[in-house]
Write an enzyme that holds these catalytic residues in place. Structure first.
Site, PDB file in Angstrom:
ATOM      1  CD  GLU A 158      52.131  41.554  46.863  1.00  0.00           C
ATOM      2  OE1 GLU A 158      51.729  42.618  46.349  1.00  0.00           O
ATOM      3  OE2 GLU A 158      51.806  41.155  48.001  1.00  0.00           O
ATOM      4  CB  CYS A 204      63.782  34.399  55.536  1.00  0.00           C
ATOM      5  SG  CYS A 204      62.834  34.336  57.062  1.00  0.00           S
ATOM      6  CG  ASN A 252      71.189  38.124  54.807  1.00  0.00           C
ATOM      7  OD1 ASN A 252      71.427  38.551  53.681  1.00  0.00           O
ATOM      8  ND2 ASN A 252      71.821  38.531  55.885  1.00  0.00           N
ATOM      9  CD  GLU A 271      66.594  33.911  47.606  1.00  0.00           C
ATOM     10  OE1 GLU A 271      66.677  34.639  48.602  1.00  0.00           O
ATOM     11  OE2 GLU A 271      65.908  32.882  47.551  1.00  0.00           O
TER      12      GLU A 271
END
Ligand SMILES: Cc1cc2nc3c(=O)[nH]c(=O)nc-3n(C[C@H](O)[C@H](O)[C@H](O)COP(=O)(O)OP(=O)(O)OC[C@H]3O[C@@H](n4cnc5c(N)ncnc54)[C@H](O)[C@@H]3O)c2cc1C
Length: 380
Positions: free
Chosen positions: A129, A234, A236, A359
């Site tokens: 966000e 996820c 990862n 990520e």
């Protein structure tokens, strides 16, 4: 030149790498500089990527069920073209499809995954966000139970594929903590807007998602998506692809700089004949070779079911930074030409500025490793 990159691959892995590279050279490379310059995603490549089995390549039952090493090689070859192309399949396969596969019900899997494999249904993954990036637990998006469904309000920022996705994996706080939802993007109350003025990953779509009194049925809740840890699992998967992909970006920069160094003459001789240039080439080659071995080891561990998330953090962190450093060094070898889009290096360089950030930033992965080593979490 000896092929230093020709690591110990199986016949199947070589076939996947060769097939992907040939497709990238023929279909993706000719489009990418223009797409980057115009700030568009070359969507016409999606059906071909689906045809080649890139989406959910390692998923059993729904996808091709290939070893993770093969999925890694696909990521490597796609990012050798552009990090935006690799980001597209990371989000489609490792984030959206993986979330449905690992956290979804059988009905959700059957409804979405066959179409996602065929590229007929595109996914995005909304965790970050505006005010909550490195610490997604602070998210403000809320899902309130409402009869047999949920009402979601809030927004997400920096969402790859956001405006072209048919299915958004949306993470929101509920009275029972953070949960994940599979939201069809034609749901009333869902809007997506492209993030403009990006100077990195220009051949990839990045969007802001808004949810205003968005009512989703109870069947949208991913039953296995409980707590922020589910979202991180996820991520990862996607980080694994990044550890491989960045090797491809670095290869492209190295190859471009090496070729240039042999033909560009200054002081009456090729610049590749100067010792300082040779040092740069030797250092780049060493970094790429080390990173490739890390990526391969990661795949062997993942295929053997022995991979720890901290090892993925190590590889994502090290290989992304290696690629960025290779890009910066390669760019110096091209001198003034190094900043031109007529060569791939600067495009890779600015893309990699995103890759070290998304990520999990370089710093956050440093802290993950610090915690693993000392047992003390520096960020909580
Ligand atoms: C092009 C692009 C595509 C993206 N795609 C997606 C997507 O598809 N889905 C999605 O959910 N997100 C996506 N992201 C978001 C991305 O994951 C976040 O940008 C990233 O997690 C960092 O969050 P932030 O930008 O809010 O930075 P912040 O968290 O505000 O961090 C700013 C700086 O502070 C540092 N910092 C923060 N906390 C600490 C700490 N405890 N100790 C030391 N340093 C710290 C960070 O390392 C960083 O250097 C994307 C981002 C970009 C740029």
């Amino acid at each position: 030149m000896l092929n230093y990159f020709d690591v110990e691959l199986t016949d199947e892995e070589r076939l996947v790498q060769r097939t992907t590279r040939e497709w990238v050279e023929a279909e993706a490379m000719p489009l990418i500089a223009d797409a980057f310059e115009k700030g568009t995603f070359p969507r016409q490549l999606v059906p071909q990527m689906a045809e080649l089995g890139f989406f959910g390549a390692s998923l059993p039952k729904y996808g091709a069920g290939l070893p993770y090493s093969c999925y890694g090689l696909i990521c490597q070859e796609l990012e050798r073209c552009d990090s935006g192309l690799r980001s597209f399949i990371s989000v489609q396969s490792s984030l959206a499809m993986h979330a449905v596969y690992a956290l979804g019900s059988e009905q959700q899997q059957d409804r979405y995954l066959p179409k996602m494999v065929k590229g007929e249904l595109l996914g995005c993954f909304g965790l970050t966000e505006h005010d909550h990036g490195s610490n997604p637990s602070g998210m403000e998006t809320r899902a309130q139970p409402d009869g047999d469904g949920w009402v979601i309000n809030g927004s997400k920022m920096w969402i790859t594929n956001g405006t072209i996705a048919d299915l958004a994996i949306v993470w929101a706080k509920t009275p029972d903590g953070i949960r994940g939802f599979a939201v069809e993007t034609d749901t009333p109350g869902f809007t997506a807007r492209v993030v403009e003025h990006k100077l990195s990953l220009r051949a990839s779509i990045t969007a802001e998602l808004h949810f205003e009194d968005m009512r989703v049925p109870g069947t949208a809740l991913l039953p296995g998506a409980k707590g922020v840890g589910s979202a991180l699992r996820c991520l990862n998967e996607a980080r694994f692809g990044i550890a491989w992909g960045t090797v491809g970006a670095a290869m492209a920069c190295f190859e471009s700089a090496l070729n240039y160094s042999k033909v560009r003459e200054q002081f009456g001789r090729p610049i590749g004949g100067f010792q300082l240039t040779q040092l740069k080439l030797a250092d780049m080659l060493t970094g790429i070779t080390q990173a490739q071995l890390v990526a391969l080891q990661l795949a062997r561990l993942k295929d053997g079911g022995r991979l720890r998330s901290q090892q993925v953090s190590l590889a994502k962190r090290a290989n992304s930074m290696m690629a960025l450093e290779v890009a910066r060094t390669a760019r110096t070898i091209l001198g003034g030409n190094g900043i031109s889009l007529e060569h791939p290096i600067f495009r890779h360089l600015v893309n990699l500025e995103t890759v070290i950030t998304y990520e999990g930033t370089h710093e956050i992965h440093t802290l993950v490793l610090g915690q693993d080593l000392t047992g003390i979490a520096a960020y909580s």
